[in-house]
Motif scaffolding. Structure first.
Motif, PDB file in Angstrom:
ATOM      1  N   ILE A 118      57.692   6.832 -38.283  1.00 36.05           N
ATOM      2  CA  ILE A 118      58.301   7.938 -38.195  1.00 36.05           C
ATOM      3  C   ILE A 118      60.000   7.383 -37.574  1.00 36.05           C
ATOM      4  O   ILE A 118      59.850   7.043 -36.389  1.00 36.05           O
ATOM      5  N   TYR A 119      61.079   7.652 -38.034  1.00 34.73           N
ATOM      6  CA  TYR A 119      62.029   7.453 -37.567  1.00 34.73           C
ATOM      7  C   TYR A 119      63.113   8.734 -37.586  1.00 34.73           C
ATOM      8  O   TYR A 119      62.892   9.502 -38.245  1.00 34.73           O
ATOM      9  N   PRO A 120      64.062   8.674 -36.751  1.00 28.05           N
ATOM     10  CA  PRO A 120      64.825   9.918 -36.385  1.00 28.05           C
ATOM     11  C   PRO A 120      65.812  10.174 -37.361  1.00 28.05           C
ATOM     12  O   PRO A 120      66.300   9.154 -38.061  1.00 28.05           O
ATOM     13  N   THR A 121      66.374  11.294 -37.600  1.00 26.38           N
ATOM     14  CA  THR A 121      67.522  11.408 -38.569  1.00 26.38           C
ATOM     15  C   THR A 121      68.684  11.962 -38.256  1.00 26.38           C
ATOM     16  O   THR A 121      68.471  12.723 -36.903  1.00 26.38           O
ATOM     17  N   LYS A 122      69.758  11.885 -38.743  1.00 25.73           N
ATOM     18  CA  LYS A 122      71.204  12.458 -38.300  1.00 25.73           C
ATOM     19  C   LYS A 122      70.825  13.859 -38.067  1.00 25.73           C
ATOM     20  O   LYS A 122      71.661  14.707 -37.287  1.00 25.73           O
ATOM     21  N   ALA A 123      70.143  14.656 -38.954  1.00 21.09           N
ATOM     22  CA  ALA A 123      69.970  16.263 -38.930  1.00 21.09           C
ATOM     23  C   ALA A 123      69.513  16.502 -37.688  1.00 21.09           C
ATOM     24  O   ALA A 123      69.973  17.658 -37.193  1.00 21.09           O
ATOM     25  N   SER A 124      68.614  15.998 -36.847  1.00 19.67           N
ATOM     26  CA  SER A 124      68.441  16.367 -35.500  1.00 19.67           C
ATOM     27  C   SER A 124      69.416  16.639 -34.754  1.00 19.67           C
ATOM     28  O   SER A 124      69.593  17.404 -33.558  1.00 19.67           O
ATOM     29  N   ILE A 125      70.081  15.367 -34.646  1.00 13.61           N
ATOM     30  CA  ILE A 125      71.289  15.465 -33.715  1.00 13.61           C
ATOM     31  C   ILE A 125      72.826  16.515 -34.243  1.00 13.61           C
ATOM     32  O   ILE A 125      73.096  17.151 -33.306  1.00 13.61           O
ATOM     33  N   ASP A 126      72.683  16.388 -35.548  1.00 14.51           N
ATOM     34  CA  ASP A 126      73.627  17.464 -36.036  1.00 14.51           C
ATOM     35  C   ASP A 126      73.473  18.930 -35.647  1.00 14.51           C
ATOM     36  O   ASP A 126      74.252  19.676 -35.338  1.00 14.51           O
ATOM     37  N   HIS A 127      72.037  19.185 -35.350  1.00 19.81           N
ATOM     38  CA  HIS A 127      71.636  20.401 -35.075  1.00 19.81           C
ATOM     39  C   HIS A 127      72.449  21.015 -33.605  1.00 19.81           C
ATOM     40  O   HIS A 127      72.581  22.097 -33.344  1.00 19.81           O
ATOM     41  N   TYR A 128      72.498  19.977 -32.554  1.00 19.25           N
ATOM     42  CA  TYR A 128      73.093  20.106 -31.265  1.00 19.25           C
ATOM     43  C   TYR A 128      74.508  19.629 -31.302  1.00 19.25           C
ATOM     44  O   TYR A 128      75.127  20.130 -30.334  1.00 19.25           O
ATOM     45  N   CYS A 129      74.899  18.471 -32.240  1.00 20.07           N
ATOM     46  CA  CYS A 129      76.297  18.310 -31.864  1.00 20.07           C
ATOM     47  C   CYS A 129      76.814  17.708 -33.627  1.00 20.07           C
ATOM     48  O   CYS A 129      76.398  16.406 -33.908  1.00 20.07           O
ATOM     49  N   SER A 130      77.682  18.533 -33.985  1.00 18.46           N
ATOM     50  CA  SER A 130      77.992  18.290 -35.297  1.00 18.46           C
ATOM     51  C   SER A 130      79.646  17.920 -35.696  1.00 18.46           C
ATOM     52  O   SER A 130      80.060  17.117 -36.436  1.00 18.46           O
ATOM     53  N   ASP A 131      80.188  17.962 -34.408  1.00 20.80           N
ATOM     54  CA  ASP A 131      81.635  17.723 -34.342  1.00 20.80           C
ATOM     55  C   ASP A 131      82.370  16.642 -33.584  1.00 20.80           C
ATOM     56  O   ASP A 131      83.263  16.210 -33.578  1.00 20.80           O
ATOM     57  N   ILE A 132      81.209  15.964 -32.950  1.00 25.32           N
ATOM     58  CA  ILE A 132      81.470  14.532 -32.233  1.00 25.32           C
ATOM     59  C   ILE A 132      80.765  13.424 -32.453  1.00 25.32           C
ATOM     60  O   ILE A 132      79.532  13.781 -32.381  1.00 25.32           O
ATOM     61  N   PRO A 133      81.330  12.416 -32.739  1.00 26.82           N
ATOM     62  CA  PRO A 133      80.376  11.195 -33.021  1.00 26.82           C
ATOM     63  C   PRO A 133      79.402  10.886 -31.838  1.00 26.82           C
ATOM     64  O   PRO A 133      79.626  11.039 -30.874  1.00 26.82           O
ATOM     65  N   VAL A 134      78.129  10.789 -32.327  1.00 24.88           N
ATOM     66  CA  VAL A 134      76.943  10.522 -31.409  1.00 24.88           C
ATOM     67  C   VAL A 134      76.292   9.344 -31.709  1.00 24.88           C
ATOM     68  O   VAL A 134      76.035   9.093 -32.994  1.00 24.88           O
ATOM     69  N   MET A 135      76.118   8.121 -30.849  1.00 18.06           N
ATOM     70  CA  MET A 135      75.229   6.954 -31.262  1.00 18.06           C
ATOM     71  C   MET A 135      74.143   7.100 -29.897  1.00 18.06           C
ATOM     72  O   MET A 135      74.716   6.786 -28.773  1.00 18.06           O
ATOM     73  N   LEU A 136      72.891   6.967 -30.617  1.00 19.83           N
ATOM     74  CA  LEU A 136      71.821   6.778 -29.589  1.00 19.83           C
ATOM     75  C   LEU A 136      71.178   5.279 -29.650  1.00 19.83           C
ATOM     76  O   LEU A 136      70.745   5.324 -30.881  1.00 19.83           O
ATOM     77  N   ILE A 137      71.237   4.512 -28.847  1.00 18.38           N
ATOM     78  CA  ILE A 137      70.602   3.192 -28.934  1.00 18.38           C
ATOM     79  C   ILE A 137      69.281   3.347 -28.358  1.00 18.38           C
ATOM     80  O   ILE A 137      69.003   3.702 -27.795  1.00 18.38           O
ATOM     81  N   ALA A 138      68.195   2.637 -29.340  1.00 20.00           N
ATOM     82  CA  ALA A 138      66.953   2.616 -28.941  1.00 20.00           C
ATOM     83  C   ALA A 138      66.699   1.962 -27.654  1.00 20.00           C
ATOM     84  O   ALA A 138      67.523   1.056 -27.399  1.00 20.00           O
ATOM     85  N   GLY A 139      65.805   2.105 -27.179  1.00 19.04           N
ATOM     86  CA  GLY A 139      65.527   1.512 -25.726  1.00 19.04           C
ATOM     87  C   GLY A 139      65.136  -0.116 -25.928  1.00 19.04           C
ATOM     88  O   GLY A 139      65.584  -0.657 -24.937  1.00 19.04           O
ATOM     89  N   ASP A 140      64.723  -0.554 -26.986  1.00 18.76           N
ATOM     90  CA  ASP A 140      64.702  -1.952 -27.212  1.00 18.76           C
ATOM     91  C   ASP A 140      65.923  -2.577 -27.726  1.00 18.76           C
ATOM     92  O   ASP A 140      65.702  -3.677 -27.956  1.00 18.76           O
TER      93      ASP A 140
END
Length: 532
Positions: A118-140
């Motif tokens: 199960i991998y995350p998708t852009k849609a879940s971040i877009d729901h909270y932030c759609s107008d600013i670039p977001v990069m979430l780095i995996a813990g590993d």
């Protein structure tokens, strides 16, 4: 400047015991040592005499495996630590991440927390932030997760993905999902983080002071990728900070077929404070995304015959090892899965026969997490150090059996078995894969094999617990051997005066009592850089 440092408990790495005695320091080196009843009779008039009584004097602690650029940015606040057990829980934190150079950047999620495959998708971040670039780095640090705005800012399309490197950009119905794995992920991560380099020298120096508070005086900064154009090891930044540095750096850029720039770098960076120690490569990935290379199928395979994969061609890895050792460069190889570990050990044996390293130099294997017990005899090699991270043992320990199966899980992180085979252990943290883990924490994890809460009760694979003395050696002399340094990691005459002072003698303590030990002082290059 001369300093006479006395203690009832000075740690001798050669015997792994303590003695009541003194160290005589002149400028940045230890020039004499002895027992309390052998104190020097004649000292320079300006000698500073310090007696720490029952506090313990040990060599400066060495973190053998870090990703310093990322760690410094996290400490500076350019990156924000995030955590959560679901995709929604992580995405919900995005609005609170500050904007830095036009991006919101977080680090800390693990796809294995969301379930298998199960991998995350852009849609879940877009729901909270759609107008600013977001990069979430995996813990590993092997994956990144972007929102739609981030994908657009980087100009990523299925047609523009980098070619010739490992990893994957996940695609559904011909569209990017926002999740990127391995070298492709690091390719874009490096592009986003480039903008922070001008302000990084100040961040480096500030973070070094934090490490001094942990008793750390040397780090091994290793490449974050073996393939991407940017491996996130930046010697030029160390060059800018060398004069004021309070931590020694031994760095390991990615090993490439074209060694021209590596040869120039190795010749240029040879000082006591900043050295190129050798080179780094990645045999495989991580179990959480099934990119660790196993001998047999995963417990919950993504497809029939799913054993993960080597990140680079197996024969290419062999040739890179031989080429590095022929240059007399120690090689450090990321190996998580049992197939990757076995293959790398065999290649090291081959290389030692045809291209032995100079005396005092060592190759390393990094991590060695899924270890096949039948391969344990292979670790006893003269020019090999096993560079492991005790905190990794407890990262997601509840899902180990789900990822690799019960039998393999019971053989993971076999620290005691490594020592019984005659191997040398070196400890590191792998920061920022783990956050704010100190060497004292690592020692606790190695001897208790449990979280600070005491879970799991009795420890994880308790037969593999090691002694405090062995763990302390791994964070000092063993780590120095991993960095191919003979001038640090001990308290012998002639070695550099990098010293840590602990609140008490830790050798007789219980694991629980270790949690109350504090750093009372750190000496770097003969000068106090931290007083607790």
């Amino acid at each position: 400047m001369t300093m006479l440092l006395q203690s009832n408990h000075i740690f001798d790495t050669s015997t792994q015991t303590t003695f009541a005695g003194y160290l005589l320091i002149e400028n940045n080196r230890i020039i004499d040592r002895g027992r309390r009843d052998q104190l020097p009779q004649k000292l320079p008039l300006d000698t500073e005499i310090i007696d720490v009584q029952d506090q313990m004097v040990i060599p400066g602690l060495i973190d053998a495996h870090v990703h310093f650029y990322l760690s410094a940015l996290l400490h500076q606040g350019a990156l924000t630590h995030i955590t959560g057990l679901t995709e929604e829980a992580i995405a919900r934190q995005v609005p609170s991440i500050p904007i830095k150079h036009g991006w919101k950047i977080g680090i800390g999620w693990f796809s294995s927390d969301f379930g298998q495959q199960i991998y995350p998708t852009k849609a879940s971040i877009d729901h909270y932030c759609s107008d600013i670039p977001v990069m979430l780095i995996a813990g590993d640090a092997h994956s990144i997760w972007l929102n739609s705005c981030g994908i657009e800012a980087l100009g990523i399309t299925p047609e523009t993905l980098p070619l010739g490197i490992s990893g994957e950009a996940l695609i559904e119905n011909g569209r990017l999902t926002g999740c990127f794995l391995e070298a492709i992920a690091i390719h874009y991560l490096a592009e986003v983080l480039q903008v922070f380099q001008p302000e990084s020298p100040a961040a480096f120096l500030d973070y070094m002071q934090q490490l001094n508070q942990y008793g750390i005086t040397t780090i091994g900064d290793v490449a974050l990728t073996g393939e991407s154009w940017d491996d996130l090891v930046y010697p030029a930044l160390y060059n800018k900070t060398e004069a004021k540095a309070t931590v020694r750096t031994v760095f390991y850029p990615a090993m490439r077929e074209d060694t021209t720039m590596l040869q120039q770098c190795y010749q240029r960076f040879r000082s006591e404070k900043v050295q190129m120690g050798g080179v780094k490569q990645f045999f495989d990935g991580v179990t959480s995304t099934h990119t660790a290379y196993l001998k047999a199928s995963y417990e919950t395979p993504y497809f029939e015959g799913d054993v993960g994969m080597p990140l680079i061609d197996v024969e290419r890895m062999r040739q890179l090892i031989l080429a590095a050792n022929q240059q007399d460069w120690p090689m450090r190889i990321h190996t998580i899965g049992d197939q990757a570990i076995q293959q790398a050990l065999l290649y090291y044996q081959e290389s030692a026969a045809v291209h032995p390293l100079s005396a005092g130099k060592s190759n390393t294997l990094e991590h060695l997490e899924v270890m096949d017990a039948t391969d344990l005899p292979l670790v006893a090699q003269d020019q090999l150090v096993l560079s492991v991270q005790p905190s990794h043992l407890l990262v997601g320990w509840e899902t180990l059996e789900e990822e690799v199966g019960e039998k393999r899980a019971k053989q993971m992180f076999p620290f005691r078995s490594f020592l019984q085979q005659g191997a040398t252990l070196a400890f590191g943290t792998d920061t920022p894969v783990v956050i704010d883990v100190t060497p004292l924490d690592s020692i606790y994890y190695a001897v208790s094999r449990s979280e600070k809460s005491g879970q799991p009760a009795g420890g994880l694979m308790p037969a593999e617990k090691i002694t405090i003395a062995d763990a302390l050696y791994a964070h000092t002399a063993g780590a120095a051997k991993a960095l191919s340094r003979q001038d640090i990691g001990g308290l012998q005459i002639g070695q550099l005066a990098d010293i840590c002072i602990l609140s008490e003698n830790i050798l007789p303590l219980s694991p629980e009592a270790l949690l109350h030990v504090t750093i009372k002082g750190t000496i770097f290059d003969g000068t106090f850089v931290y007083n607790g």
